[in-house]
Design a protein around this motif. Structure first.
Motif, PDB file in Angstrom:
ATOM      1  N   ASN A  40     -26.162  19.796 -10.325  1.00  0.00           N
ATOM      2  CA  ASN A  40     -26.748  20.680 -11.327  1.00  0.00           C
ATOM      3  C   ASN A  40     -27.046  19.820 -12.556  1.00  0.00           C
ATOM      4  OD1 ASN A  40     -24.503  20.465 -13.033  1.00  0.00           O
ATOM      5  ND2 ASN A  40     -23.667  22.458 -12.511  1.00  0.00           N
ATOM      6  N   PRO A  41     -27.675  20.338 -13.597  1.00  0.00           N
ATOM      7  CA  PRO A  41     -28.069  19.482 -14.718  1.00  0.00           C
ATOM      8  C   PRO A  41     -26.918  18.762 -15.407  1.00  0.00           C
ATOM      9  CG  PRO A  41     -29.283  21.546 -14.793  1.00  0.00           C
ATOM     10  CD  PRO A  41     -28.241  21.713 -13.732  1.00  0.00           C
ATOM     11  N   ASN A  42     -25.687  19.265 -15.211  1.00  0.00           N
ATOM     12  CA  ASN A  42     -24.557  18.707 -15.947  1.00  0.00           C
ATOM     13  C   ASN A  42     -23.632  17.820 -15.132  1.00  0.00           C
ATOM     14  OD1 ASN A  42     -25.241  20.187 -18.350  1.00  0.00           O
ATOM     15  ND2 ASN A  42     -24.447  22.027 -17.338  1.00  0.00           N
ATOM     16  N   ARG A  43     -23.685  17.923 -13.789  1.00  0.00           N
ATOM     17  CA  ARG A  43     -22.739  17.150 -12.988  1.00  0.00           C
ATOM     18  C   ARG A  43     -23.193  17.032 -11.547  1.00  0.00           C
ATOM     19  NH1 ARG A  43     -17.253  20.009 -13.456  1.00  0.00           N
ATOM     20  NH2 ARG A  43     -16.610  18.908 -11.579  1.00  0.00           N
ATOM     21  N   THR A  44     -22.627  16.058 -10.874  1.00  0.00           N
ATOM     22  CA  THR A  44     -22.866  15.855  -9.448  1.00  0.00           C
ATOM     23  C   THR A  44     -21.514  15.764  -8.758  1.00  0.00           C
ATOM     24  OG1 THR A  44     -24.948  14.684  -9.786  1.00  0.00           O
ATOM     25  CG2 THR A  44     -23.830  14.319  -7.699  1.00  0.00           C
ATOM     26  N   GLU A  45     -21.315  16.570  -7.734  1.00  0.00           N
ATOM     27  CA  GLU A  45     -20.057  16.565  -6.995  1.00  0.00           C
ATOM     28  C   GLU A  45     -20.281  16.104  -5.559  1.00  0.00           C
ATOM     29  OE1 GLU A  45     -17.460  19.924  -7.002  1.00  0.00           O
ATOM     30  OE2 GLU A  45     -17.827  20.397  -9.114  1.00  0.00           O
ATOM     31  N   GLN A  46     -19.376  15.258  -5.079  1.00  0.00           N
ATOM     32  CA  GLN A  46     -19.300  14.953  -3.657  1.00  0.00           C
ATOM     33  C   GLN A  46     -18.322  15.957  -3.043  1.00  0.00           C
ATOM     34  OE1 GLN A  46     -18.671  12.315  -5.971  1.00  0.00           O
ATOM     35  NE2 GLN A  46     -20.826  11.769  -5.967  1.00  0.00           N
ATOM     36  N   VAL A  47     -18.765  16.664  -2.023  1.00  0.00           N
ATOM     37  CA  VAL A  47     -17.974  17.755  -1.445  1.00  0.00           C
ATOM     38  C   VAL A  47     -17.693  17.466   0.024  1.00  0.00           C
ATOM     39  CG1 VAL A  47     -17.853  20.245  -1.014  1.00  0.00           C
ATOM     40  CG2 VAL A  47     -19.093  19.383  -3.020  1.00  0.00           C
ATOM     41  N   LEU A  48     -16.422  17.417   0.374  1.00  0.00           N
ATOM     42  CA  LEU A  48     -15.986  17.266   1.765  1.00  0.00           C
ATOM     43  C   LEU A  48     -15.165  18.499   2.109  1.00  0.00           C
ATOM     44  CD1 LEU A  48     -14.387  14.094   3.370  1.00  0.00           C
ATOM     45  CD2 LEU A  48     -13.402  16.341   3.748  1.00  0.00           C
ATOM     46  N   TYR A  49     -15.444  19.108   3.256  1.00  0.00           N
ATOM     47  CA  TYR A  49     -14.694  20.312   3.615  1.00  0.00           C
ATOM     48  C   TYR A  49     -14.551  20.440   5.123  1.00  0.00           C
ATOM     49  CZ  TYR A  49     -18.873  22.948   5.117  1.00  0.00           C
ATOM     50  OH  TYR A  49     -20.004  23.377   5.780  1.00  0.00           O
ATOM     51  N   TRP A  50     -13.575  21.240   5.515  1.00  0.00           N
ATOM     52  CA  TRP A  50     -13.447  21.593   6.930  1.00  0.00           C
ATOM     53  C   TRP A  50     -12.975  23.037   7.044  1.00  0.00           C
ATOM     54  CZ3 TRP A  50      -9.971  18.638   4.275  1.00  0.00           C
ATOM     55  CH2 TRP A  50      -8.617  18.991   4.326  1.00  0.00           C
ATOM     56  N   THR A  51     -13.308  23.634   8.175  1.00  0.00           N
ATOM     57  CA  THR A  51     -12.844  24.976   8.493  1.00  0.00           C
ATOM     58  C   THR A  51     -12.028  24.907   9.779  1.00  0.00           C
ATOM     59  OG1 THR A  51     -14.894  25.468   9.697  1.00  0.00           O
ATOM     60  CG2 THR A  51     -14.784  26.156   7.400  1.00  0.00           C
ATOM     61  N   ARG A  52     -10.977  25.701   9.817  1.00  0.00           N
ATOM     62  CA  ARG A  52     -10.174  25.822  11.035  1.00  0.00           C
ATOM     63  C   ARG A  52     -10.118  27.289  11.427  1.00  0.00           C
ATOM     64  NH1 ARG A  52      -5.463  27.548  12.158  1.00  0.00           N
ATOM     65  NH2 ARG A  52      -4.681  27.521  10.007  1.00  0.00           N
ATOM     66  N   ILE A  53     -10.532  27.592  12.655  1.00  0.00           N
ATOM     67  CA  ILE A  53     -10.446  28.935  13.196  1.00  0.00           C
ATOM     68  C   ILE A  53      -9.500  28.861  14.390  1.00  0.00           C
ATOM     69  CG2 ILE A  53     -11.687  30.888  14.216  1.00  0.00           C
ATOM     70  CD1 ILE A  53     -12.484  30.301  11.327  1.00  0.00           C
ATOM     71  N   GLY A  54      -8.254  29.320  14.213  1.00  0.00           N
ATOM     72  CA  GLY A  54      -7.278  29.174  15.286  1.00  0.00           C
ATOM     73  C   GLY A  54      -7.058  27.701  15.590  1.00  0.00           C
ATOM     74  N   GLN A  55      -7.447  27.281  16.795  1.00  0.00           N
ATOM     75  CA  GLN A  55      -7.275  25.891  17.202  1.00  0.00           C
ATOM     76  C   GLN A  55      -8.586  25.101  17.160  1.00  0.00           C
ATOM     77  OE1 GLN A  55      -5.148  25.419  20.896  1.00  0.00           O
ATOM     78  NE2 GLN A  55      -3.510  26.793  20.289  1.00  0.00           N
ATOM     79  N   SER A 115      -7.037  32.865   5.450  1.00  0.00           N
ATOM     80  CA  SER A 115      -7.123  34.271   5.857  1.00  0.00           C
ATOM     81  C   SER A 115      -6.264  34.493   7.087  1.00  0.00           C
ATOM     82  CB  SER A 115      -8.584  34.642   6.168  1.00  0.00           C
ATOM     83  OG  SER A 115      -8.665  35.943   6.719  1.00  0.00           O
ATOM     84  N   ASN A 116      -5.412  35.510   7.041  1.00  0.00           N
ATOM     85  CA  ASN A 116      -4.581  35.841   8.197  1.00  0.00           C
ATOM     86  C   ASN A 116      -5.404  36.334   9.375  1.00  0.00           C
ATOM     87  OD1 ASN A 116      -1.672  35.658   7.217  1.00  0.00           O
ATOM     88  ND2 ASN A 116      -2.526  36.997   5.640  1.00  0.00           N
ATOM     89  N   LEU A 117      -6.559  36.901   9.095  1.00  0.00           N
ATOM     90  CA  LEU A 117      -7.337  37.601  10.115  1.00  0.00           C
ATOM     91  C   LEU A 117      -8.785  37.142  10.108  1.00  0.00           C
ATOM     92  CD1 LEU A 117      -7.710  40.026  12.134  1.00  0.00           C
ATOM     93  CD2 LEU A 117      -8.213  41.426  10.140  1.00  0.00           C
ATOM     94  N   GLN A 118      -9.277  36.691  11.280  1.00  0.00           N
ATOM     95  CA  GLN A 118     -10.686  36.343  11.447  1.00  0.00           C
ATOM     96  C   GLN A 118     -11.238  37.158  12.604  1.00  0.00           C
ATOM     97  OE1 GLN A 118     -12.569  33.380   9.574  1.00  0.00           O
ATOM     98  NE2 GLN A 118     -11.229  34.732   8.432  1.00  0.00           N
ATOM     99  N   ASP A 119     -12.226  38.004  12.318  1.00  0.00           N
ATOM    100  CA  ASP A 119     -12.854  38.786  13.373  1.00  0.00           C
ATOM    101  C   ASP A 119     -14.362  38.801  13.142  1.00  0.00           C
ATOM    102  OD1 ASP A 119     -13.433  40.747  11.413  1.00  0.00           O
ATOM    103  OD2 ASP A 119     -11.549  41.780  11.807  1.00  0.00           O
ATOM    104  N   GLY A 120     -15.077  39.627  13.873  1.00  0.00           N
ATOM    105  CA  GLY A 120     -16.527  39.665  13.762  1.00  0.00           C
ATOM    106  C   GLY A 120     -17.015  40.237  12.444  1.00  0.00           C
ATOM    107  N   ASP A 170     -16.574  30.727  17.698  1.00  0.00           N
ATOM    108  CA  ASP A 170     -15.137  30.489  17.856  1.00  0.00           C
ATOM    109  C   ASP A 170     -14.351  31.781  17.627  1.00  0.00           C
ATOM    110  OD1 ASP A 170     -15.308  27.844  18.581  1.00  0.00           O
ATOM    111  OD2 ASP A 170     -15.097  27.078  16.534  1.00  0.00           O
ATOM    112  N   VAL A 171     -14.748  32.534  16.608  1.00  0.00           N
ATOM    113  CA  VAL A 171     -14.105  33.821  16.351  1.00  0.00           C
ATOM    114  C   VAL A 171     -14.363  34.778  17.510  1.00  0.00           C
ATOM    115  CG1 VAL A 171     -14.084  35.858  14.863  1.00  0.00           C
ATOM    116  CG2 VAL A 171     -14.162  33.574  13.853  1.00  0.00           C
ATOM    117  N   LEU A 172     -15.609  34.830  17.957  1.00  0.00           N
ATOM    118  CA  LEU A 172     -15.986  35.729  19.051  1.00  0.00           C
ATOM    119  C   LEU A 172     -15.216  35.390  20.322  1.00  0.00           C
ATOM    120  CD1 LEU A 172     -17.850  37.920  20.218  1.00  0.00           C
ATOM    121  CD2 LEU A 172     -19.553  36.139  20.622  1.00  0.00           C
ATOM    122  N   ARG A 173     -15.122  34.093  20.635  1.00  0.00           N
ATOM    123  CA  ARG A 173     -14.427  33.655  21.847  1.00  0.00           C
ATOM    124  C   ARG A 173     -12.950  34.053  21.794  1.00  0.00           C
ATOM    125  NH1 ARG A 173     -16.863  29.143  22.529  1.00  0.00           N
ATOM    126  NH2 ARG A 173     -15.729  28.086  20.863  1.00  0.00           N
ATOM    127  N   ALA A 174     -12.337  33.868  20.634  1.00  0.00           N
ATOM    128  CA  ALA A 174     -10.931  34.244  20.496  1.00  0.00           C
ATOM    129  C   ALA A 174     -10.748  35.752  20.614  1.00  0.00           C
ATOM    130  CB  ALA A 174     -10.383  33.742  19.159  1.00  0.00           C
TER     131      ALA A 174
END
Length: 240
Positions: free
Chosen positions: A149-164, A101-106, A176-180
């Motif tokens: 779920n009844p049909n599969r199991t997923e291992q999920v790894l994720y990260w979020t970046r807000i600015g720096q 997303s180009n824009l992160q705000d409140g 982090d959004v509020l501070r920026a």
């Protein structure tokens, strides 16, 4: 046994006050925001940057990835949404999602994967904060959980970046959004998710970490900045 007793007036007042403070701060931050000066990335821009070859994995298809529910709000959240499925001989298939997303705000902030998987009918284990290394050995904050779920199991790894910043919780993300915004900057926002189906959660998450490092090495400089931050972000993560 669940506590069904009504909450005390003091308890309710504290939550009302806390919610009011957050709302007031968000409003103040929004009022102080300057016009965005960063060049906006048009839809489809990020998709063109994502490599077809990541280490031993090769791009196979775009379907088969768990997506956020489609509604008017989610359509506004993501300027670029990329889904890829990668396969490799004798290795688990890896599913990649990049939401930028180009824009992160409140008012507008990227969804976290727990929301997407729950909406898709999965039961989730508790989210665990972890540290992940990119291909250059720089570490940053991420999260992992198992979705069933009844049909599969997923291992999920994720990260979020807000600015720096790399917030590991929804509250950290909001602050982090509020501070920026209070500093009169409008940060961009990223959600990157690597998931796979493996009978062993430990080896599954090890494979996900390996894929992240390989993705960093294969990514062109612009995509590398989108996924892992610019040089200042990486330097700050390295000294944290």
């Amino acid at each position: 046994m669940a506590d069904d007793a009504p909450k005390s007036p003091l308890f309710r007042r504290r939550h009302i006050v806390f919610g009011g403070l957050i709302a007031a701060a968000s409003g103040a931050a929004y009022a102080r925001m300057p016009n965005q000066t960063r060049t906006r990335m048009a839809p489809g821009t990020v998709d063109k940057m994502v490599p077809a070859k990541v280490g031993e994995w090769t791009f196979a298809q775009s379907s088969g990835v768990v997506l956020p529910p489609s509604d008017a709000m989610s359509d506004r959240l993501y300027d670029n949404l990329v889904t890829r499925v990668y396969t490799a001989p004798n290795l688990p298939t890896v599913m990649l999602l990049i939401a930028y997303s180009n824009l992160q705000d409140g008012m507008l902030q990227v969804h976290r994967p727990e929301f997407c998987y729950t909406a898709g009918g999965y039961a989730l284990t508790p989210t665990v904060p972890i540290t992940v290394s990119d291909g250059d050995g720089t570490s940053f904050g991420a999260n992992q959980f198992v979705a069933n779920n009844p049909n599969r199991t997923e291992q999920v790894l994720y990260w979020t970046r807000i600015g720096q910043s790399f917030p590991q919780s929804w509250m950290e993300q909001r602050f982090d959004v509020l501070r920026a915004n209070l500093a009169q900057t409008v940060p961009d926002g990223l959600l990157a998710r690597v998931s796979l189906v493996d009978g062993d959660n430990v080896t599954g998450f090890d494979t996900a970490r390996k894929f992240v490092a390989m993705l960093d090495r294969a990514a062109p400089p612009k995509l590398k900045t989108i996924l892992f931050g610019d040089e200042a972000t990486r330097a700050r993560a390295a000294t944290a």
